[in-house]
Design an enzyme around this catalytic site. Structure first.
Site, PDB file in Angstrom:
ATOM      1  N   GLU A  91     -10.855  -4.944  -1.848  1.00 50.53           N
ATOM      2  CA  GLU A  91      -9.994  -5.259  -2.990  1.00 50.53           C
ATOM      3  C   GLU A  91     -10.799  -5.342  -4.277  1.00 50.53           C
ATOM      4  O   GLU A  91     -10.342  -4.913  -5.339  1.00 50.53           O
ATOM      5  CB  GLU A  91      -9.264  -6.577  -2.753  1.00 50.53           C
ATOM      6  CG  GLU A  91      -8.053  -6.458  -1.857  1.00 50.53           C
ATOM      7  CD  GLU A  91      -7.098  -7.618  -2.050  1.00 50.53           C
ATOM      8  OE1 GLU A  91      -6.007  -7.404  -2.601  1.00 50.53           O
ATOM      9  OE2 GLU A  91      -7.447  -8.731  -1.649  1.00 50.53           O
ATOM     10  N   ASP A 107      -9.827   4.636  -2.073  1.00 53.90           N
ATOM     11  CA  ASP A 107      -8.723   5.234  -2.819  1.00 53.90           C
ATOM     12  C   ASP A 107      -9.283   5.888  -4.075  1.00 53.90           C
ATOM     13  O   ASP A 107     -10.508   6.042  -4.219  1.00 53.90           O
ATOM     14  CB  ASP A 107      -7.659   4.181  -3.159  1.00 53.90           C
ATOM     15  CG  ASP A 107      -8.151   3.154  -4.176  1.00 53.90           C
ATOM     16  OD1 ASP A 107      -9.376   3.100  -4.448  1.00 53.90           O
ATOM     17  OD2 ASP A 107      -7.303   2.405  -4.704  1.00 53.90           O
ATOM     18  N   TYR A 136       8.868  10.865  -4.247  1.00 57.67           N
ATOM     19  CA  TYR A 136       8.199  11.114  -2.968  1.00 57.67           C
ATOM     20  C   TYR A 136       8.957  10.410  -1.838  1.00 57.67           C
ATOM     21  O   TYR A 136       8.433   9.532  -1.155  1.00 57.67           O
ATOM     22  CB  TYR A 136       6.741  10.651  -2.995  1.00 57.67           C
ATOM     23  CG  TYR A 136       5.892  11.339  -4.025  1.00 57.67           C
ATOM     24  CD1 TYR A 136       5.307  12.578  -3.759  1.00 57.67           C
ATOM     25  CD2 TYR A 136       5.683  10.766  -5.278  1.00 57.67           C
ATOM     26  CE1 TYR A 136       4.524  13.223  -4.704  1.00 57.67           C
ATOM     27  CE2 TYR A 136       4.909  11.403  -6.235  1.00 57.67           C
ATOM     28  CZ  TYR A 136       4.327  12.634  -5.949  1.00 57.67           C
ATOM     29  OH  TYR A 136       3.577  13.269  -6.889  1.00 57.67           O
ATOM     30  N   THR A 161       1.852   5.282  -7.747  1.00 54.99           N
ATOM     31  CA  THR A 161       2.660   4.379  -8.566  1.00 54.99           C
ATOM     32  C   THR A 161       1.768   3.334  -9.222  1.00 54.99           C
ATOM     33  O   THR A 161       0.869   2.791  -8.589  1.00 54.99           O
ATOM     34  CB  THR A 161       3.717   3.653  -7.693  1.00 54.99           C
ATOM     35  OG1 THR A 161       4.494   4.628  -6.997  1.00 54.99           O
ATOM     36  CG2 THR A 161       4.636   2.792  -8.549  1.00 54.99           C
ATOM     37  N   GLU A 201       0.816  -1.207   0.000  1.00 53.41           N
ATOM     38  CA  GLU A 201       0.000   0.000   0.000  1.00 53.41           C
ATOM     39  C   GLU A 201       0.857   1.267   0.000  1.00 53.41           C
ATOM     40  O   GLU A 201       0.503   2.257  -0.647  1.00 53.41           O
ATOM     41  CB  GLU A 201      -0.943  -0.003   1.207  1.00 53.41           C
ATOM     42  CG  GLU A 201      -1.998  -1.105   1.181  1.00 53.41           C
ATOM     43  CD  GLU A 201      -2.911  -1.033  -0.040  1.00 53.41           C
ATOM     44  OE1 GLU A 201      -3.024   0.043  -0.651  1.00 53.41           O
ATOM     45  OE2 GLU A 201      -3.492  -2.067  -0.390  1.00 53.41           O
ATOM     46  N   TYR A 226      -6.802   5.730   4.297  1.00 51.63           N
ATOM     47  CA  TYR A 226      -6.950   4.664   3.301  1.00 51.63           C
ATOM     48  C   TYR A 226      -6.059   3.467   3.613  1.00 51.63           C
ATOM     49  O   TYR A 226      -6.517   2.318   3.656  1.00 51.63           O
ATOM     50  CB  TYR A 226      -6.644   5.175   1.889  1.00 51.63           C
ATOM     51  CG  TYR A 226      -6.353   4.028   0.959  1.00 51.63           C
ATOM     52  CD1 TYR A 226      -7.384   3.202   0.516  1.00 51.63           C
ATOM     53  CD2 TYR A 226      -5.045   3.712   0.596  1.00 51.63           C
ATOM     54  CE1 TYR A 226      -7.125   2.096  -0.274  1.00 51.63           C
ATOM     55  CE2 TYR A 226      -4.772   2.614  -0.189  1.00 51.63           C
ATOM     56  CZ  TYR A 226      -5.816   1.809  -0.629  1.00 51.63           C
ATOM     57  OH  TYR A 226      -5.550   0.705  -1.398  1.00 51.63           O
ATOM     58  N   CYS A 279     -13.888   0.112 -14.469  1.00 47.48           N
ATOM     59  CA  CYS A 279     -14.396   1.490 -14.351  1.00 47.48           C
ATOM     60  C   CYS A 279     -13.225   2.473 -14.412  1.00 47.48           C
ATOM     61  O   CYS A 279     -12.948   3.207 -13.460  1.00 47.48           O
ATOM     62  CB  CYS A 279     -15.175   1.643 -13.050  1.00 47.48           C
ATOM     63  SG  CYS A 279     -16.166   3.155 -12.958  1.00 47.48           S
TER      64      CYS A 279
END
Length: 333
Positions: free
Chosen positions: A234, A190, A134, A95, A89, A172, A244
């Protein structure tokens, strides 16, 4: 969806939504025009709680079946552990999966458990992270590993609330790890889930503003399969990633298309999820100074905070306006 205002007229679509038992972005206290110009006050939250349920259980069932046959074969799913899931996560933030996979394998090979990650030097962790960007995420990853290893005996907290106390773990990530590894019935929202929920429920409030965020979370909670929350979370994320999608969703392949407010509507795809405002982009010019002395090259370490925090660079100058990092730092030969 119902417009938010001080007085509103209830439409048939609103009643249909309420009958479905799903949470929608309607104020908790609404004014509804009734017969003879009388105003009837009611708390929609209580009305929704009392609504018998459940056609959305059919949607959950369809989603579960779809996920069981279409989910990608990803390594952290084969042998589910809190460490591997948490690592996934953190790495996958900002990414793509295809790029992040290489880094996940690299970290698992170099730091196979949370104690080995905690024992590593920060420079070693940053080196393994190199290329993901980051870098504050890598530093927080290392700090969080230290907390789990040294303060919690090597065991991750089993609740989303406990996980959020770890450095670099937000709502999240905490919900994802808690639901997938410990079965806590919490929704993990997310970017993919934002898109699926906004389109499915027809939510037009900006999802990056409190009102829209609350609407999405309420709808996600109403759809949550509390008996199997990790698998459900998930599945929602996978649906957003594979079907989607942002620009060209494949509605004919979607298990939720039958009840979706945006199915087959290209205009709605582009409008949902809605986001308010955009980050201002500032163009700057940077001049790097390569100073050599024989076989030595001068470099300096940037401040811990701000862009490229803590990384080494050639001494540089920001040309456009005063920017952080302009101040000189010690030069090391």
């Amino acid at each position: 969806s119902m417009p938010v205002c001080s007085a509103m007229r209830v439409t048939m679509s609103a009643f249909v939504i309420l009958l479905l038992g799903l949470s929608v972005p309607i104020p908790s206290l609404s004014r509804i025009e009734g017969c003879k110009n009388k105003v009837i006050r009611l708390k929609t939250k209580h009305l929704m709680q009392q609504t018998p349920n459940p056609p959305h259980r059919e949607a959950i069932s369809k989603l579960t079946i779809w996920f069981s046959t279409h989910q990608r074969d990803l390594p952290w799913r084969r042998n589910r552990t809190p460490y591997g899931t948490w690592l996934c996560e953190i790495i996958m933030q900002q990414t793509r999966i295809d790029q992040g996979l290489m880094y996940w394998h690299r970290f698992m090979e170099q730091f196979p458990d949370v104690k080995s990650l905690a024992a590593a030097d920060e420079a070693e962790v940053l080196k393994a992270w190199q290329g993901l960007g980051y870098y504050s995420r890598a530093r927080n990853l290392h700090r969080a590993a230290g907390v789990v290893s040294k303060e919690l005996g090597g065991s991750f907290p089993a609740t989303s609330e406990g996980l959020r106390r770890l450095p670099g773990v937000g709502p999240y990530t905490a919900a994802a790890v808690a639901s997938m590894c410990f079965g806590e019935p919490v929704v993990a929202v997310d970017g993919n889930v934002n898109r699926v929920i906004a389109r499915f429920m027809g939510i037009d409030q900006p999802v990056n503003r409190p009102e829209g965020r609350r609407a999405v979370e309420a709808a996600a909670e109403a759809l949550l399969d509390s008996a199997n929350p990790g698998n459900h979370n998930e599945a929602m994320m996978e649906l957003g990633a594979l079907v989607c999608t942002p620009r060209t969703p494949r509605c004919t392949e979607c298990p939720l298309a039958g009840g979706c407010a945006s199915a087959g509507d290209p205009e709605a795809w582009g409008r949902r999820p809605s986001k308010a405002g955009k980050a201002r982009v500032e163009d700057v010019s940077v001049v790097g100074h390569v100073l050599t002395d024989g076989d030595r090259v001068a470099v300096r370490r940037r401040p811990e905070t701000g862009i490229w925090g803590g990384l080494w660079e050639f001494p540089s100058t920001w040309i456009e306006g005063a920017r952080e990092g302009n101040a000189a730092a010690p030069i090391v030969g």
